[in-house]
Write a protein that holds these residues in place. Structure first.
Motif, PDB file in Angstrom:
ATOM      1  N   SER A   8       9.151   5.525   8.493  1.00  0.00           N
ATOM      2  CA  SER A   8       8.103   6.660   7.959  1.00  0.00           C
ATOM      3  C   SER A   8       7.771   6.985   6.072  1.00  0.00           C
ATOM      4  O   SER A   8       6.705   6.735   5.489  1.00  0.00           O
ATOM      5  CB  SER A   8       8.949   7.768   8.670  1.00  0.00           C
ATOM      6  N   VAL A   9       8.856   5.572   6.043  1.00  0.00           N
ATOM      7  CA  VAL A   9       9.265   5.387   4.534  1.00  0.00           C
ATOM      8  C   VAL A   9       7.446   4.688   3.914  1.00  0.00           C
ATOM      9  O   VAL A   9       6.791   5.074   3.398  1.00  0.00           O
ATOM     10  CB  VAL A   9      10.135   4.695   4.189  1.00  0.00           C
ATOM     11  N   VAL A  10       7.628   3.707   5.222  1.00  0.00           N
ATOM     12  CA  VAL A  10       6.030   2.829   4.829  1.00  0.00           C
ATOM     13  C   VAL A  10       5.324   3.544   4.908  1.00  0.00           C
ATOM     14  O   VAL A  10       3.972   3.307   4.261  1.00  0.00           O
ATOM     15  CB  VAL A  10       6.350   2.302   5.744  1.00  0.00           C
ATOM     16  N   GLU A  11       4.998   4.843   5.702  1.00  0.00           N
ATOM     17  CA  GLU A  11       3.937   5.409   5.766  1.00  0.00           C
ATOM     18  C   GLU A  11       3.956   6.352   5.500  1.00  0.00           C
ATOM     19  O   GLU A  11       2.297   6.091   4.307  1.00  0.00           O
ATOM     20  CB  GLU A  11       3.760   6.079   7.346  1.00  0.00           C
ATOM     21  N   GLN A  12       4.499   6.573   4.314  1.00  0.00           N
ATOM     22  CA  GLN A  12       4.648   7.825   3.093  1.00  0.00           C
ATOM     23  C   GLN A  12       4.196   6.835   2.078  1.00  0.00           C
ATOM     24  O   GLN A  12       3.448   7.060   0.876  1.00  0.00           O
ATOM     25  CB  GLN A  12       5.680   8.694   3.398  1.00  0.00           C
ATOM     26  N   ALA A  13       4.850   6.101   1.883  1.00  0.00           N
ATOM     27  CA  ALA A  13       4.842   5.128   0.854  1.00  0.00           C
ATOM     28  C   ALA A  13       2.981   4.204   0.850  1.00  0.00           C
ATOM     29  O   ALA A  13       2.738   4.195  -0.448  1.00  0.00           O
ATOM     30  CB  ALA A  13       5.970   4.076   0.431  1.00  0.00           C
ATOM     31  N   GLN A  14       2.769   3.728   2.319  1.00  0.00           N
ATOM     32  CA  GLN A  14       1.091   3.376   1.821  1.00  0.00           C
ATOM     33  C   GLN A  14       0.038   4.828   1.733  1.00  0.00           C
ATOM     34  O   GLN A  14      -0.818   4.218   0.615  1.00  0.00           O
ATOM     35  CB  GLN A  14       0.475   3.029   3.500  1.00  0.00           C
ATOM     36  N   ALA A  15       0.653   5.807   1.643  1.00  0.00           N
ATOM     37  CA  ALA A  15      -0.237   6.680   1.569  1.00  0.00           C
ATOM     38  C   ALA A  15      -0.314   7.148   0.201  1.00  0.00           C
ATOM     39  O   ALA A  15      -1.424   7.554  -0.463  1.00  0.00           O
ATOM     40  CB  ALA A  15       0.001   8.731   2.427  1.00  0.00           C
ATOM     41  N   LEU A  16       1.285   6.927  -0.552  1.00  0.00           N
ATOM     42  CA  LEU A  16       0.782   7.507  -2.106  1.00  0.00           C
ATOM     43  C   LEU A  16       0.421   6.363  -3.207  1.00  0.00           C
ATOM     44  O   LEU A  16       0.026   6.437  -4.181  1.00  0.00           O
ATOM     45  CB  LEU A  16       2.634   7.262  -2.564  1.00  0.00           C
ATOM     46  N   THR A  17       0.663   4.987  -1.720  1.00  0.00           N
ATOM     47  CA  THR A  17      -0.404   4.057  -3.217  1.00  0.00           C
ATOM     48  C   THR A  17      -1.605   4.023  -3.614  1.00  0.00           C
ATOM     49  O   THR A  17      -2.401   3.141  -4.225  1.00  0.00           O
ATOM     50  CB  THR A  17       0.140   2.406  -2.864  1.00  0.00           C
ATOM     51  N   GLU A  18      -2.193   4.942  -2.060  1.00  0.00           N
ATOM     52  CA  GLU A  18      -3.814   5.105  -2.768  1.00  0.00           C
ATOM     53  C   GLU A  18      -3.984   6.333  -3.422  1.00  0.00           C
ATOM     54  O   GLU A  18      -4.908   6.572  -4.151  1.00  0.00           O
ATOM     55  CB  GLU A  18      -4.293   5.763  -1.125  1.00  0.00           C
ATOM     56  N   GLN A  19      -2.746   7.169  -3.614  1.00  0.00           N
ATOM     57  CA  GLN A  19      -2.985   8.266  -4.366  1.00  0.00           C
ATOM     58  C   GLN A  19      -2.654   7.744  -5.543  1.00  0.00           C
ATOM     59  O   GLN A  19      -3.440   7.809  -7.077  1.00  0.00           O
ATOM     60  CB  GLN A  19      -2.640   9.396  -4.297  1.00  0.00           C
ATOM     61  N   TYR A  20      -1.182   6.770  -5.852  1.00  0.00           N
ATOM     62  CA  TYR A  20      -1.179   6.677  -7.568  1.00  0.00           C
ATOM     63  C   TYR A  20      -0.679   5.191  -6.981  1.00  0.00           C
ATOM     64  O   TYR A  20       0.040   4.577  -7.301  1.00  0.00           O
ATOM     65  CB  TYR A  20       0.635   6.963  -7.542  1.00  0.00           C
ATOM     66  N   PRO A  21      -1.737   4.146  -7.593  1.00  0.00           N
ATOM     67  CA  PRO A  21      -1.773   2.848  -7.196  1.00  0.00           C
ATOM     68  C   PRO A  21      -1.233   2.174  -8.429  1.00  0.00           C
ATOM     69  O   PRO A  21      -0.564   1.201  -7.623  1.00  0.00           O
ATOM     70  CB  PRO A  21      -3.351   2.622  -7.054  1.00  0.00           C
TER      71      PRO A  21
END
Length: 190
Positions: A8-21
């Motif tokens: 779950s962390v990986v999924e959420q972090a991947q999404a966050l890296t798109e918003q906050y690269p």
């Protein structure tokens, strides 16, 4: 992350890296989580991103080294540990991890020196004693290896791997009662 829900962390972090690269913390957590669940290529990409954002982040080099080592790329892992040590010369964890990589390359004297340096820098570092025990075992210095494992256990009493490895040596030395006790303790712990 602290609850161990790494997928779950990986999924959420991947999404966050798109918003906050350009958010270092998100990339670092992504790398650590991905590495722990076997997504080693993803972890390396994340650590490279961390280092592009903060080139002096020595922990990222150490984590990259661990990941590269898990991929079997020992030369690159050693390069990463050396970069970490250039940035932080008293980084015991990098020395200990370097010891493991050198041991895996069969460079036992260098591995022993790296583990001893880690212990010198951080005398209460159980994993460094454990890694030293593994090197000493490979060198055939079995009594010294047992002492290293005992020191590791004294610092971390729930260290099942240290009990197991100590049991293996004691078994090989025909000290079957002591070996059995070490194995029982390892099984109880894990």
């Amino acid at each position: 992350y602290n609850q161990g829900q790494l997928s779950s962390v990986v999924e959420q972090a991947q999404a966050l890296t798109e918003q906050y690269p350009k958010t270092l913390l998100v990339w670092n957590i992504l790398g650590a989580s991905a590495a722990q669940i076997g997504m080693l290529d993803e972890a390396i990409v994340s650590y490279n991103k961390v280092l592009s954002l903060k080139p002096d982040f020595y922990e990222a080099y150490n984590n990259m080294g661990i990941t590269l080592q898990n991929q079997g790329n020992l030369d690159k892992a050693l390069e990463a540990y050396n970069k970490a040590l250039l940035l932080k010369p008293d980084y015991a964890e990098a020395y200990s991890n370097m010891g493991v990589a050198l041991k895996n390359q069969g460079k036992l004297d260098e591995a022993k020196s790296a583990c001893e340096k880690a212990i010198l820098l951080k005398p209460d570092y159980a994993e460094a004693y454990y890694n030293l025990g593994n090197v000493l075992q490979d060198q055939g210095k079995l009594d010294d290896a047992v002492e290293a494992y005992k020191q590791s256990i004294s610092l971390k009493p729930d260290y099942a791997h240290a009990y197991n490895n100590m049991g293996n040596i004691l078994k090989d030395q025909c000290k079957f009662g002591e070996a059995l006790e070490a194995y029982k303790k390892a099984i109880t712990l894990n």
